[in-house]
Design an enzyme around this catalytic site. Sequence first.
Site, PDB file in Angstrom:
ATOM      1  N   LYS A 184       0.828  -1.205   0.000  1.00  0.00           N
ATOM      2  CA  LYS A 184       0.000   0.000   0.000  1.00  0.00           C
ATOM      3  C   LYS A 184       0.861   1.254   0.000  1.00  0.00           C
ATOM      4  CE  LYS A 184      -2.251   2.960   3.229  1.00  0.00           C
ATOM      5  NZ  LYS A 184      -2.469   3.251   4.641  1.00  0.00           N
ATOM      6  N   ASN A 185       1.881   1.287   0.848  1.00  0.00           N
ATOM      7  CA  ASN A 185       2.700   2.493   0.992  1.00  0.00           C
ATOM      8  C   ASN A 185       3.586   2.756  -0.219  1.00  0.00           C
ATOM      9  OD1 ASN A 185       1.616   3.091   3.475  1.00  0.00           O
ATOM     10  ND2 ASN A 185       3.263   2.133   4.639  1.00  0.00           N
ATOM     11  N   CYS A 187      -5.154   8.546   9.264  1.00  0.00           N
ATOM     12  CA  CYS A 187      -5.094   8.083  10.645  1.00  0.00           C
ATOM     13  C   CYS A 187      -4.834   9.249  11.601  1.00  0.00           C
ATOM     14  CB  CYS A 187      -3.979   7.044  10.819  1.00  0.00           C
ATOM     15  SG  CYS A 187      -4.266   5.503   9.956  1.00  0.00           S
ATOM     16  N   ARG A 243       1.310  15.252  11.526  1.00  0.00           N
ATOM     17  CA  ARG A 243       2.028  14.847  10.324  1.00  0.00           C
ATOM     18  C   ARG A 243       2.042  16.075   9.414  1.00  0.00           C
ATOM     19  NH1 ARG A 243       0.928   8.638   8.738  1.00  0.00           N
ATOM     20  NH2 ARG A 243      -0.479   8.035  10.386  1.00  0.00           N
ATOM     21  N   PRO A 244       2.780  17.116   9.768  1.00  0.00           N
ATOM     22  CA  PRO A 244       2.674  18.386   9.056  1.00  0.00           C
ATOM     23  C   PRO A 244       3.145  18.283   7.618  1.00  0.00           C
ATOM     24  CG  PRO A 244       4.553  18.416  10.536  1.00  0.00           C
ATOM     25  CD  PRO A 244       3.801  17.146  10.813  1.00  0.00           C
ATOM     26  N   ASP A 254       4.197  20.966   6.233  1.00  0.00           N
ATOM     27  CA  ASP A 254       5.077  22.128   6.109  1.00  0.00           C
ATOM     28  C   ASP A 254       6.385  21.785   5.401  1.00  0.00           C
ATOM     29  OD1 ASP A 254       3.072  23.009   7.696  1.00  0.00           O
ATOM     30  OD2 ASP A 254       4.330  23.843   9.273  1.00  0.00           O
ATOM     31  N   LEU A 255       6.939  20.601   5.692  1.00  0.00           N
ATOM     32  CA  LEU A 255       8.197  20.206   5.060  1.00  0.00           C
ATOM     33  C   LEU A 255       8.046  20.131   3.545  1.00  0.00           C
ATOM     34  CD1 LEU A 255       9.364  17.403   7.534  1.00  0.00           C
ATOM     35  CD2 LEU A 255      10.356  19.681   7.283  1.00  0.00           C
ATOM     36  N   ILE A 298       8.939   8.416  15.975  1.00  0.00           N
ATOM     37  CA  ILE A 298       8.543   8.953  14.673  1.00  0.00           C
ATOM     38  C   ILE A 298       7.285   9.810  14.784  1.00  0.00           C
ATOM     39  CG2 ILE A 298       7.998   8.399  12.279  1.00  0.00           C
ATOM     40  CD1 ILE A 298      10.815   7.582  13.138  1.00  0.00           C
TER      41      ILE A 298
END
Length: 417
Positions: free
Chosen positions: A22-23, A115, A120-121, A123-124, A326
């Site tokens: 999936k990932n 999720c 889980r920004p 911004d990066l 993480i």
Amino acid sequence: MDKLVIQGGVPLRGAIAVSGSKNAALPILMASILAEEPITYTNVPRLRDIFTTNKLLAILGCPAEFDGHTVTVTPCDLKPEAPYDLVKTMRASVLCLGPLLARLGEARVALPGGCAIGARPVDLHLTALEKMGATFDLDSGYIQGRCKKLRGAHIHFDFPTVGGTENLLMAATLAEGETILENVAREPEVVDLANFLIACGAKIEGHGSSVIKVQGVPRLGGCEYRIMPDRIEAGTFMVAAGITGGDLLLTDCPFEELEAVIAKLRDMGLIIEREGTRDVRVTHNGHLRARDVTTRPFPGFPTDMQAQIMALMTIASGAGVVEETIFENRFMHVPELVRMGADVKLSGHSAMVRGVQKLIGAPVMASDLRASASLVLAGLAAQGETHVQRIYHLDRGYERIEEKLNAVGARITRMPE
């Protein structure tokens, strides 16, 4: 809304085929936006997030046709907007931002969902794309991005973000000049994305290392590409063998990509051996030992296996500490495991797990994808009946998990809540 009812205490024995990742599939499907010719993907898992991605691609002008585990995408008239009603259900949808800017010079993407496991920004992603010439505004919950033409840049990530690496890697393929990405994610799924882009005509070097170099090209064509097998699904089934005292053969199973997981499971008492080139057999020696686990970016222990290995530790001898480095707030499975008799104490980003003799079946509620998997694993080992509610999270990341487990001896029933 469905739930799973699990009768525990049955050792699992037999063979399970590992699905496509999936990932890996999600960013690779998003990369279809970059291509000007049809693309055929094989080994694509049939999951809710994949179906959502295909709907999003169709809205963006890249209709996708699913046939079994094959997806054919035919790019046509691209449109720049990813609407909220699709993006809200899946955080990976922000990965269309880089490709849209690269192809169209504009993108309007709703802030992502998925999720609920902490910050889980994006911004990066935005900061890095700005270095390539893009500008962004936040408008009514949408990220509005524009650029005349993306330009190659030297970008250093403060953290090896997987999504940020994927977004910038895709954007850089059509940018003018060379892009150098430093401190990038080294996950196998990032490598799979790079290999796919190369198959379409991109010029990429260094994928799998901490520095990736991309020389922009004028266009990308089509290709046929097989999605890598899912290392997290494979790791989950390895734990299923151990937690039930079973004997499972995992076919088309990644091995090198799971080295950190396999090393930890072996240290806990599982016997994991390769059979041929792509199959792995998992048993255990009858004695599970708790061990300390710390999540790290690849090649370290993956955060997506943290909840599953904690479930295994709940019935191991001794005590171990699970440290999550993480994501924040990724211990929402702990109260549910405690409801089943587990001895787990939380302290900030760590959990102390002391093994108990047995877990007891109970009604539990899934809060995110991997937490759902840990509760299913606990239910397989527990005495009595476990009801896992809100399994729509599970359907986002595991293909027919109850069917696969039932085929090797589990007793799981899906029913309405």
